[in-house]
Design an enzyme around this catalytic site. Sequence first.
Site, PDB file in Angstrom:
ATOM      1  N   GLY A   1       5.042  -2.150   7.544  1.00 25.72           N
ATOM      2  CA  GLY A   1       6.388  -2.643   7.820  1.00 25.72           C
ATOM      3  C   GLY A   1       7.174  -1.786   8.795  1.00 25.72           C
ATOM      4  N   GLU A   2       8.257  -2.363   9.270  1.00 15.45           N
ATOM      5  CA  GLU A   2       9.154  -1.673  10.201  1.00 15.45           C
ATOM      6  C   GLU A   2      10.430  -1.320   9.430  1.00 15.45           C
ATOM      7  OE1 GLU A   2       9.429  -0.253  13.286  1.00 15.45           O
ATOM      8  OE2 GLU A   2      11.423   0.072  12.474  1.00 15.45           O
TER       9      GLU A   2
ATOM     10  N   CYS B   1       4.256  -7.190   8.571  1.00 11.38           N
ATOM     11  CA  CYS B   1       5.163  -6.686   9.607  1.00 11.38           C
ATOM     12  C   CYS B   1       5.226  -7.683  10.748  1.00 11.38           C
ATOM     13  CB  CYS B   1       4.667  -5.337  10.125  1.00 11.38           C
ATOM     14  SG  CYS B   1       5.787  -4.612  11.334  1.00 11.38           S
TER      15      CYS B   1
ATOM     16  N   CYS C   1      -2.544  -2.484  15.243  1.00 11.39           N
ATOM     17  CA  CYS C   1      -2.192  -2.141  13.859  1.00 11.39           C
ATOM     18  C   CYS C   1      -2.688  -3.164  12.847  1.00 11.39           C
ATOM     19  CB  CYS C   1      -0.675  -2.017  13.767  1.00 11.39           C
ATOM     20  SG  CYS C   1      -0.091  -1.695  12.102  1.00 11.39           S
TER      21      CYS C   1
ATOM     22  N   CYS D   1       2.199  -5.047  16.539  1.00 13.19           N
ATOM     23  CA  CYS D   1       1.578  -4.169  17.539  1.00 13.19           C
ATOM     24  C   CYS D   1       0.080  -4.460  17.587  1.00 13.19           C
ATOM     25  CB  CYS D   1       1.826  -2.704  17.191  1.00 13.19           C
ATOM     26  SG  CYS D   1       3.574  -2.348  17.082  1.00 13.19           S
TER      27      CYS D   1
ATOM     28  N   GLU E   1       0.812  -1.210   0.000  1.00 14.39           N
ATOM     29  CA  GLU E   1       0.000   0.000   0.000  1.00 14.39           C
ATOM     30  C   GLU E   1       0.851   1.267   0.000  1.00 14.39           C
ATOM     31  OE1 GLU E   1      -2.995  -1.290   2.984  1.00 14.39           O
ATOM     32  OE2 GLU E   1      -3.096   0.858   3.309  1.00 14.39           O
TER      33      GLU E   1
ATOM     34  N   HIS F   1       3.701   5.652  22.107  1.00 10.53           N
ATOM     35  CA  HIS F   1       2.321   5.244  22.408  1.00 10.53           C
ATOM     36  C   HIS F   1       2.007   4.961  23.881  1.00 10.53           C
ATOM     37  CE1 HIS F   1       2.135   5.273  18.160  1.00 10.53           C
ATOM     38  NE2 HIS F   1       2.447   4.022  17.928  1.00 10.53           N
TER      39      HIS F   1
ATOM     40  N   CYS G   1      -3.080   2.416   8.197  1.00  9.37           N
ATOM     41  CA  CYS G   1      -2.065   1.748   7.394  1.00  9.37           C
ATOM     42  C   CYS G   1      -2.258   0.242   7.431  1.00  9.37           C
ATOM     43  CB  CYS G   1      -0.657   2.182   7.817  1.00  9.37           C
ATOM     44  SG  CYS G   1       0.125   1.196   9.076  1.00  9.37           S
TER      45      CYS G   1
ATOM     46  N   CYS H   1       3.169   8.305   1.683  1.00  7.20           N
ATOM     47  CA  CYS H   1       3.483   7.352   2.738  1.00  7.20           C
ATOM     48  C   CYS H   1       3.872   6.031   2.072  1.00  7.20           C
ATOM     49  CB  CYS H   1       2.244   7.189   3.614  1.00  7.20           C
ATOM     50  SG  CYS H   1       2.445   5.992   4.924  1.00  7.20           S
TER      51      CYS H   1
HETATM   52  N1  SAH Z   1       6.529   0.356  11.785  1.00  9.25           N
HETATM   53  C1  SAH Z   1       6.762   1.732  11.932  1.00  9.25           C
HETATM   54  C2  SAH Z   1       6.233   2.560  10.776  1.00  9.25           C
HETATM   55  C3  SAH Z   1       4.908   2.159  10.206  1.00  9.25           C
HETATM   56  S1  SAH Z   1       3.523   2.440  11.251  1.00  9.25           S
HETATM   57  C4  SAH Z   1       6.194   2.223  13.253  1.00  9.25           C
HETATM   58  O1  SAH Z   1       5.475   1.478  13.904  1.00  9.25           O
HETATM   59  O2  SAH Z   1       6.523   3.348  13.625  1.00  9.25           O
HETATM   60  C5  SAH Z   1       3.395   4.211  11.202  1.00  9.25           C
HETATM   61  C6  SAH Z   1       2.610   4.805  12.354  1.00  9.25           C
HETATM   62  O3  SAH Z   1       1.229   4.472  12.242  1.00  9.25           O
HETATM   63  C7  SAH Z   1       3.070   4.305  13.704  1.00  9.25           C
HETATM   64  O4  SAH Z   1       3.214   5.370  14.615  1.00  9.25           O
HETATM   65  C8  SAH Z   1       1.947   3.399  14.090  1.00  9.25           C
HETATM   66  O5  SAH Z   1       1.897   3.220  15.468  1.00  9.25           O
HETATM   67  C9  SAH Z   1       0.740   4.110  13.517  1.00  9.25           C
HETATM   68  N2  SAH Z   1      -0.458   3.286  13.402  1.00  9.25           N
HETATM   69  C10 SAH Z   1      -0.535   1.961  13.175  1.00  9.25           C
HETATM   70  N3  SAH Z   1      -1.834   1.571  13.166  1.00  9.25           N
HETATM   71  C11 SAH Z   1      -2.572   2.663  13.378  1.00  9.25           C
HETATM   72  C12 SAH Z   1      -3.974   2.902  13.492  1.00  9.25           C
HETATM   73  N4  SAH Z   1      -4.862   1.924  13.361  1.00  9.25           N
HETATM   74  N5  SAH Z   1      -4.388   4.177  13.739  1.00  9.25           N
HETATM   75  C13 SAH Z   1      -3.494   5.182  13.858  1.00  9.25           C
HETATM   76  N6  SAH Z   1      -2.165   5.017  13.755  1.00  9.25           N
HETATM   77  C14 SAH Z   1      -1.699   3.767  13.527  1.00  9.25           C
HETATM   78 FE1  SF4 Z   2       3.756  -2.014  14.748  1.00  8.98          FE
HETATM   79 FE2  SF4 Z   2       4.521  -0.291  12.816  1.00  8.98          FE
HETATM   80 FE3  SF4 Z   2       4.563  -2.956  12.374  1.00  8.98          FE
HETATM   81 FE4  SF4 Z   2       2.230  -1.712  12.590  1.00  8.98          FE
HETATM   82  S1  SF4 Z   2       3.748  -1.381  11.010  1.00  8.98           S
HETATM   83  S2  SF4 Z   2       2.788  -3.680  13.557  1.00  8.98           S
HETATM   84  S3  SF4 Z   2       2.690  -0.132  14.115  1.00  8.98           S
HETATM   85  S4  SF4 Z   2       5.775  -1.822  13.871  1.00  8.98           S
END
Ligand code: SAH
Ligand code: SF4
Length: 359
Positions: free
Chosen positions: A164-165, A112, A119, A116, A92, A221, A341, A105
């Site tokens: 992804g991370e 990933c 997510c 989390c 995406e 967070h 995302c 973005c």
């Molecule tokens: N993996 C990295 C980058 C991708 S996620 C990271 O976690 O930072 C990018 C951002 O989107 C992160 O801050 C993540 O916590 C947030 N995010 C993920 N799912 C979300 C959701 N459902 N609503 C709002 N923010 C979200």
């Molecule tokens: Fe966590 Fe970022 Fe991976 Fe989503 S994309 S699972 S927020 S590390």
Amino acid sequence: MNKNSIYGLTIEQLTSWLGKHGYKPYRASQVWNYLYRERVTTFSEMVDIKADCIELLTENFTIQTLREHVKQEASDGTVKFLFKLNDGNLIETVLMRHKYGLSVCVTTQVGCNIGCSFCASGLLTKTRDLSSGEIVEQIMNVQHHLDTAGEGEKVSHIVVMGIGEPFDNFQNMIDFLKIMIDQKGLAIGSRHITVSTSGIVNKMYEFADVNIPVNLALSLHAPNNELRTKIMKINRAFPVEQLMDAINYYIEKTNRRITIEYILLKDVNDHVEEAVELAALFQDKKKKTYINLIPYNPVDEHSQYQRSDQESVLAFYDTLKKNGINCKIRQEHGTDIDAACGQLRSKQIKKDKDQSIKS
Ligand code: SAH
Ligand code: SF4
């Protein structure tokens, strides 16, 4: 042979590769110009380049590995692209319109592994890392989309916040950044690029040392280990104290500000007490940190989480402000499409599966 995307090469790598095949550095500059300034979509459009060189490039590289699978446009101008990779995987990419410019973005991995709990991307574990070329191509595809519209618009900002991370695909992400900021290429201002990490501590140190002057955002967070571990299991490996040490190192080494991301989850981490705790954590770094309060985008599969109500968001924000912390509530984009995302991707995968079962 599975050919690599030519977009994966930095200008140095392209120059050295062509050099090995007997071509002078100016050939590399010409190719680079065709890719990033003329923005051709086939090698044959590189008309000033000799046929033998075009043949060599065509034999060894591809210029389009991504195929547009789905495109959704929201009423606020946000465009969400779902691209199909050569191996059939879906990723995406989102284009957002801001007052200050156009930001994209990008995704760095297929799925990933950090998982989390809130997510959508973590719902599908990582299949593989994206190559640097596949990351660059996301930007190029969006730029081609803008070029086709013919209004002369350019991608001006990038956030590495898609699926992804990025710090789990470190070198490819670094090459991607180098390609994006190259003055002879798209020349995107490094201050206009933000990389977001869930807090892979050792890579935060490495990133500070590499010192590409882009912005770093940390997804915190929660202000303490107990709460953070509940919502982000990565906190077991890299707890808050270690993150704070890495933040201090980053600030010292780069002298840049770091953004702290904080999703507000109703009744989980949005109480005034957590705001007080968060403010205390950053009291001695007020000038070098910026807290982004993010409204949660509900994800069907994570129904235990809801978006905080407006009152709690404002109380949280006011508490940080009262304590002298730089912060803002992040504006949302594309709320009438699958904005969170990874959401569009996981929904589309289900849809594609259902269709293949029916047919
Ligand atoms: N993996 C990295 C980058 C991708 S996620 C990271 O976690 O930072 C990018 C951002 O989107 C992160 O801050 C993540 O916590 C947030 N995010 C993920 N799912 C979300 C959701 N459902 N609503 C709002 N923010 C979200
Ligand atoms: Fe966590 Fe970022 Fe991976 Fe989503 S994309 S699972 S927020 S590390």
